[in-house]
Design an enzyme around this catalytic site. Structure first.
Site, PDB file in Angstrom:
ATOM      1  N   ARG A   1       5.139  -3.100  11.589  1.00 51.24           N
ATOM      2  CA  ARG A   1       6.528  -3.302  12.139  1.00 51.24           C
ATOM      3  C   ARG A   1       7.546  -2.201  11.318  1.00 51.24           C
ATOM      4  O   ARG A   1       8.417  -1.620  12.074  1.00 51.24           O
ATOM      5  CB  ARG A   1       7.186  -4.483  12.119  1.00 51.24           C
ATOM      6  CG  ARG A   1       6.358  -5.459  13.187  1.00 51.24           C
ATOM      7  CD  ARG A   1       6.427  -5.113  14.589  1.00 51.24           C
ATOM      8  NE  ARG A   1       5.294  -5.671  15.514  1.00 51.24           N
ATOM      9  CZ  ARG A   1       4.415  -5.258  15.855  1.00 51.24           C
ATOM     10  NH1 ARG A   1       3.847  -4.103  15.286  1.00 51.24           N
ATOM     11  NH2 ARG A   1       3.485  -5.990  16.685  1.00 51.24           N
TER      12      ARG A   1
ATOM     13  N   GLU B   1       6.679   1.036  12.738  1.00 51.87           N
ATOM     14  CA  GLU B   1       7.374   1.137  14.008  1.00 51.87           C
ATOM     15  C   GLU B   1       8.727   1.380  13.997  1.00 51.87           C
ATOM     16  O   GLU B   1       9.494   2.346  14.981  1.00 51.87           O
ATOM     17  CB  GLU B   1       6.870   0.026  14.869  1.00 51.87           C
ATOM     18  CG  GLU B   1       7.319   0.055  16.374  1.00 51.87           C
ATOM     19  CD  GLU B   1       6.964  -1.268  17.024  1.00 51.87           C
ATOM     20  OE1 GLU B   1       6.536  -1.296  18.016  1.00 51.87           O
ATOM     21  OE2 GLU B   1       6.975  -2.400  16.179  1.00 51.87           O
TER      22      GLU B   1
ATOM     23  N   SER C   1      17.557   9.329  -1.436  1.00 52.40           N
ATOM     24  CA  SER C   1      16.433   9.328  -2.828  1.00 52.40           C
ATOM     25  C   SER C   1      15.619   8.013  -2.467  1.00 52.40           C
ATOM     26  O   SER C   1      16.135   6.947  -2.322  1.00 52.40           O
ATOM     27  CB  SER C   1      17.392   9.209  -4.096  1.00 52.40           C
ATOM     28  OG  SER C   1      16.240   9.060  -5.059  1.00 52.40           O
TER      29      SER C   1
END
Length: 149
Positions: A90, A93, A116
């Site tokens: 997820r 995604e 960073s």
């Protein structure tokens, strides 16, 4: 890193944590490092000082013979494949869908550069909600401008 590639050290640390009924938040108070950082250490994504490693191993009831493994250089990253674990996927995604929008907004607000991952913190909170509890993830990284030469 897939579940079949979890280092033996990780398995040992997780088993000891479970046997002692400790949470990462419990270990945070013992070691003096954030629970997310400690979880990263368990998975060899971070490296401890000798003092941190000793405190952790003592809390888990493990031999300090493991100090060199915890203080060695970490192995960063998940590997070259798309993650198959549903929760980890997820996040993958989310970056697939929102990566370019996030990049555009960061550039709009800060200019040409990156966030960073070295000067960085990550916090995970549980937010109770009557419609279903929420996961709140906060990524906090220093902005680094690209150098011109």
């Amino acid at each position: 890193m897939s579940l079949s590639e979890i280092p033996a050290l990780t398995e040992k640390l997780l088993a000891a944590k479970k046997a002692k009924s400790l949470s990462f938040a419990d270990l945070e108070t013992v070691v003096g490092r954030d629970e997310v950082w400690l979880a990263a250490l368990f998975y060899r994504q971070a490296s401890a000082s000798e003092d941190e490693a000793t405190k952790l191993l003592n809390a888990l009831g493990l031999s300090t013979d493991l100090v060199p493994e915890l203080t060695g250089y970490p192995l960063k990253g998940l590997g070259p494949i798309v993650p198959t674990d549903p929760l980890i996927y997820r996040f993958y995604e989310i970056i697939q869908v929102y990566g370019f929008p996030m990049k555009e907004i960061i550039h709009e607000k800060f200019g040409d550069g990156i966030m960073s991952a070295i000067d960085f913190t990550l916090d995970i909170e549980k937010v109770e909600d009557p419609k279903g509890d929420r996961v709140k993830v906060t990524l906090d990284g220093k902005f680094l401008s690209y150098k011109k030469w």
